[in-house]
Write an enzyme that holds these catalytic residues in place. Structure first.
Site, short mmCIF file in Angstrom:
data_model
loop_
_atom_site.label_atom_id
_atom_site.label_comp_id
_atom_site.label_asym_id
_atom_site.label_seq_id
_atom_site.Cartn_x
_atom_site.Cartn_y
_atom_site.Cartn_z
N ASN A 161 0.80 -1.22 0.00
CA ASN A 161 0.00 0.00 0.00
C ASN A 161 0.84 1.27 0.00
O ASN A 161 0.42 2.30 -0.51
CB ASN A 161 -0.96 0.01 1.19
N GLN A 191 -4.58 -4.15 -2.44
CA GLN A 191 -4.09 -3.16 -3.42
C GLN A 191 -3.99 -3.75 -4.82
O GLN A 191 -3.76 -3.02 -5.78
CB GLN A 191 -2.73 -2.60 -2.98
N HIS A 213 -13.27 -0.30 -0.89
CA HIS A 213 -13.03 1.14 -0.99
C HIS A 213 -11.70 1.53 -1.61
O HIS A 213 -11.40 2.70 -1.77
CB HIS A 213 -13.21 1.81 0.39
N CYS A 338 -2.55 5.42 7.76
CA CYS A 338 -2.77 5.14 9.18
C CYS A 338 -1.77 5.87 10.05
O CYS A 338 -2.06 6.23 11.16
CB CYS A 338 -2.64 3.65 9.45
N1 PLP Z 1 -4.35 -4.33 3.58
C1 PLP Z 1 -3.87 -3.36 2.80
C2 PLP Z 1 -2.69 -3.64 1.92
C3 PLP Z 1 -4.45 -2.10 2.81
O1 PLP Z 1 -3.95 -1.12 2.04
C4 PLP Z 1 -5.56 -1.88 3.67
C5 PLP Z 1 -6.16 -0.54 3.76
O2 PLP Z 1 -5.53 0.43 4.09
C6 PLP Z 1 -6.04 -2.92 4.46
C7 PLP Z 1 -5.41 -4.14 4.39
C8 PLP Z 1 -7.23 -2.73 5.36
O3 PLP Z 1 -8.39 -2.67 4.57
P1 PLP Z 1 -9.81 -2.17 5.11
O4 PLP Z 1 -9.74 -0.69 5.15
O5 PLP Z 1 -10.80 -2.65 4.10
O6 PLP Z 1 -10.03 -2.80 6.42
#
Ligand code: PLP
Length: 689
Positions: A161, A191, A213, A338
């Site tokens: 990500n 991703q 999303h 985050c």
């Molecule tokens: N895994 C990855 C690689 C992400 O980019 C994200 C979101 O930021 C997540 C997991 C978590 O996803 P969600 O927002 O649907 O819980």
């Protein structure tokens, strides 16, 4: 004209217009519960199953299962719980299972945090082991080969990500298969959806979570693939929806919207091709190179999603870059979304072995596959604007013709609870540097060089040679060959001034200001800055006292009006006074919303609205929107605070900034200093606009 340019697609995306329509339709017309057996329920059920079938085709689910849920974090929990419960059962039967929970060092935090959680909750006592990545962010296959025989579970994401780095899943699979391990394999595909071809049942992957999303569906909807025969334990029990694998009435608006996005993916006529997206990225990279000299890219373009750029700029913090881009209405993120609130280095870039300045200063610029040519053109122009703004503010080197207005007075530069001060005299273009932090050396030198100042002294409150990096970076702007004492005081400057207690002190003249050196203890120095044309510096004329701790160590030499400027800003305070105001002045009624600010400005026409954003943000702003009375950057606030405090009327001051954080800090500081009518626009300009 100055629309927002959203370049944070890896954090989330907007919703495809057709998907919004589908969601509205589900909430308006087809609101039935898909578990109901009547007509309304059946109508919803059709949408549910059509969406599932579409996803099954697109992802090559084969005999595996695909269930809907709230998103990838839930999918990850479900997968890990399933794998770990099965492990516990095997352990109970006395079967030999590995003892390592192996996860890629660059996984999204949802993976290692959930692993640690369920390992603890289930009392498994297995060992979490990060699988290293190489300098390009790719999993270390030799390390995986060594770990796989002892692995109880393996987690390796499909695409990262922060960097967009695409994992070599085929090579990882080969290692796993060759090792003969029975460990389950989780691949976080969040991703990758819509960007990489996925054919799940043709692989050894046991679990693959997805999230709506990140690909133009709404937040709160996701999917989890579970390979046929892979262990499964429901995370949520109840009414038995999703064949009992995930109870709870389905989020039909989200599922219908996701279905529309998947339909568009299947049709292949909505999203841009890989090559088009890669071409857009090249244009953005060129714009960044032209605007931000020295920019380095932290992801290799040939090994990452074509929609992600991750870069760092020497000498500029990620917070500053986010601020300047935000002023230009270009939305990017610092590291991962985050951790954007913290200035912490990116653990992803750390794992890739990048130096701290790159991992702590990284910016992620990412876009979605719906982006168009005009937006990229506009984004490139705004990037150039941000570069110009940073150049005009001396944050990046300017050309020989640049002649920024020379600063006068105090500048406060801070990092993480400590700060350095610069005292400028514009008339003589000279300045003094107080307690420079090594991390700020490059910044200080760039500023001094760009403003063409001469540094009279680099002073340290404790003894020691001035930071060699700073001296080298200042070059001809600091006369290193002169004689200085152990605290950096120039020995040639043998002028003296008499302080309040009658003692003489060495002094430097900066225009009308006088900087006096005070030895507070045997090996600690402090400095007093005041206005004096004679050879006396009485307490009443000391405007600022600089000391390593915001100690009230010099009461005899200062008076109640003197601002104590800590070089170690331990409580995140800008400055203090010998007698600070009671804490209750600080908390009450200080944060105002937009309406309250309007009312206050009406009631007090003389009230001053103060924009505490830094000059580069003001320069990059594309939407003036709020007509601000004054710009006083937070780094220059202390200089102005001393003037505001001289105003006996206590004219109300309303501070504003981008998000409301810096303005709150300014208002708190002024209240603490005894200005009761200082306020902060809550939520910042982002909400006010
Ligand atoms: N895994 C990855 C690689 C992400 O980019 C994200 C979101 O930021 C997540 C997991 C978590 O996803 P969600 O927002 O649907 O819980």
């Amino acid at each position: 004209m100055h629309n927002e340019i959203y370049l944070d697609g890896n954090a989330t995306s907007c919703v495809l217009p057709a998907a919004i329509d589908a969601a509205l339709d589900m909430m308006g017309q087809r609101f039935g519960n898909p578990s109901s057996s009547h007509g309304a329920g059946l109508q919803a059920r059709v949408v549910l199953e059509q969406t599932r079938e579409r996803a099954q085709r697109l992802l090559g689910v084969g005999n595996g299962r695909l269930m809907f849920n709230s998103g990838a974090t839930e999918g990850i929990q479900t997968a890990l719980l399933s794998a770990l419960v099965a492990l516990r059962e095997r352990q109970a039967l006395g079967e030999a299972c590995g003892n390592l929970l192996v996860y890629g060092a660059t996984e999204h935090k949802a993976v290692p945090e959930s692993l640690a959680h369920w390992n603890r909750v289930l009392g498994l006592n297995l060992t979490l082991t990060a699988l290293p990545v190489d300098g390009d962010g790719l999993h270390d296959l030799a390390a995986l080969r060594a770990l796989a025989p002892s692995a109880a579970l393996i987690c390796t994401m499909a695409a990262n990500n922060e960097t967009g780095v695409i994992s070599d899943l085929a090579a990882i699979e080969q290692v796993i298969v060759q090792s003969g391990t029975r460990a389950c394999w989780l691949v976080d595909c969040v991703q990758a959806l819509g960007k990489i071809d996925i054919d799940l049942a043709a692989t050894r992957i046991d679990y693959a979570p997805f999230s709506g999303h990140k690909l133009y569906a709404p937040k709160g909807v996701g999917m989890l693939y579970v390979r046929a025969g892979a262990p499964f334990t429901p995370l949520i029990m109840g009414g038995g929806q999703e064949a009992g694998w995930r109870s709870g009435t389905e989020n039909m608006a989200g599922i219908a919207a996701l279905g529309t996005v998947l339909e568009a993916l299947e049709r292949g006529d909505t999203f841009r091709s890989h090559d088009e997206l890669a071409g857009f990225r090249v244009r953005l990279a060129e714009a960044l190179r032209a605007a931000l000299p020295g920019v380095v890219f932290n992801n290799r373009f040939d090994k990452s999603l074509p929609t992600t750029l991750n870069f760092s700029v020497p000498g500029i913090a990620s917070r500053e870059l986010v601020d300047v881009f935000d002023a230009a209405r270009v939305r990017v993120s610092a590291g991962s979304a985050c951790s954007a609130k913290k200035a912490a280095p990116s653990y992803v870039l750390d794992a890739m072995g990048l130096p701290l300045w790159r991992s702590a200063g990284a910016i992620r610029m990412s876009f979605g596959a719906l982006i168009d040519d005009a937006t990229i053109t506009d984004a490139c122009a705004r990037i150039a604007r941000c570069g110009d703004a940073l150049r005009a503010s001396c944050l990046i080197a300017s050309g020989p013709d640049a002649d920024p207005a020379p600063p006068d007075g105090l500048l406060q530069l801070g990092v993480e609870g400590a700060c350095s001060w610069l005292v400028f005299d514009a008339a003589s273009r000279s300045c003094v540097v107080l307690d420079p932090l090594p991390e700020l050396a490059e910044r200080i030198a760039a500023y001094v060089r760009c403003q063409q100042y001469q540094v009279l002294a680099i002073l340290g409150s404790t003894a020691g040679a001035p930071d060699a990096g700073l001296v080298a970076a200042l070059g001809e702007h600091y006369q290193a060959q002169l004689d200085y004492d152990a605290h950096g005081w120039p020995l040639q400057a043998n002028a003296q001034v008499t302080l309040e207690d009658g003692t003489p002190a060495a002094m430097l003249r900066l225009g009308k200001q006088v900087l006096a050196r005070v030895q507070t203890t045997q090996d600690v120095c402090a400095w007093l800055l005041g206005v004096s044309e004679a050879d006396r510096l009485p307490a009443a004329q000391v405007r600022f006292a600089f000391c390593a701790r915001a100690a009230h160590s010099m009461p005899a030499l200062c008076d109640g009006q003197t601002l104590l400027c800590p070089t170690r800003e331990e409580h995140n305070q800008l400055c203090e006074r010998i007698s600070t105001s009671p804490e209750d002045m600080i908390s009450a009624d200080m944060q105002l919303d937009r309406q309250a600010v309007d009312a206050l400005l009406q009631a007090h026409p003389g009230a001053v609205l103060v924009d505490v954003r830094e000059p580069y943000e003001a320069a990059a702003t594309v939407m003036p929107g709020v007509q601000l009375a004054r710009s006083v950057p937070l780094s220059r606030l202390v200089e102005h605070a001393s003037l505001w405090l001289q105003d006996d009327q206590r004219t109300p001051l309303v501070f504003v900034c981008r998000s409301g954080n810096r303005s709150l800090k300014a208002a708190q500081c002024l209240r603490r200093l005894g200005h009761p009518h200082s306020y902060s626009l809550n939520g910042g300009l982002a909400l006010a606009a």
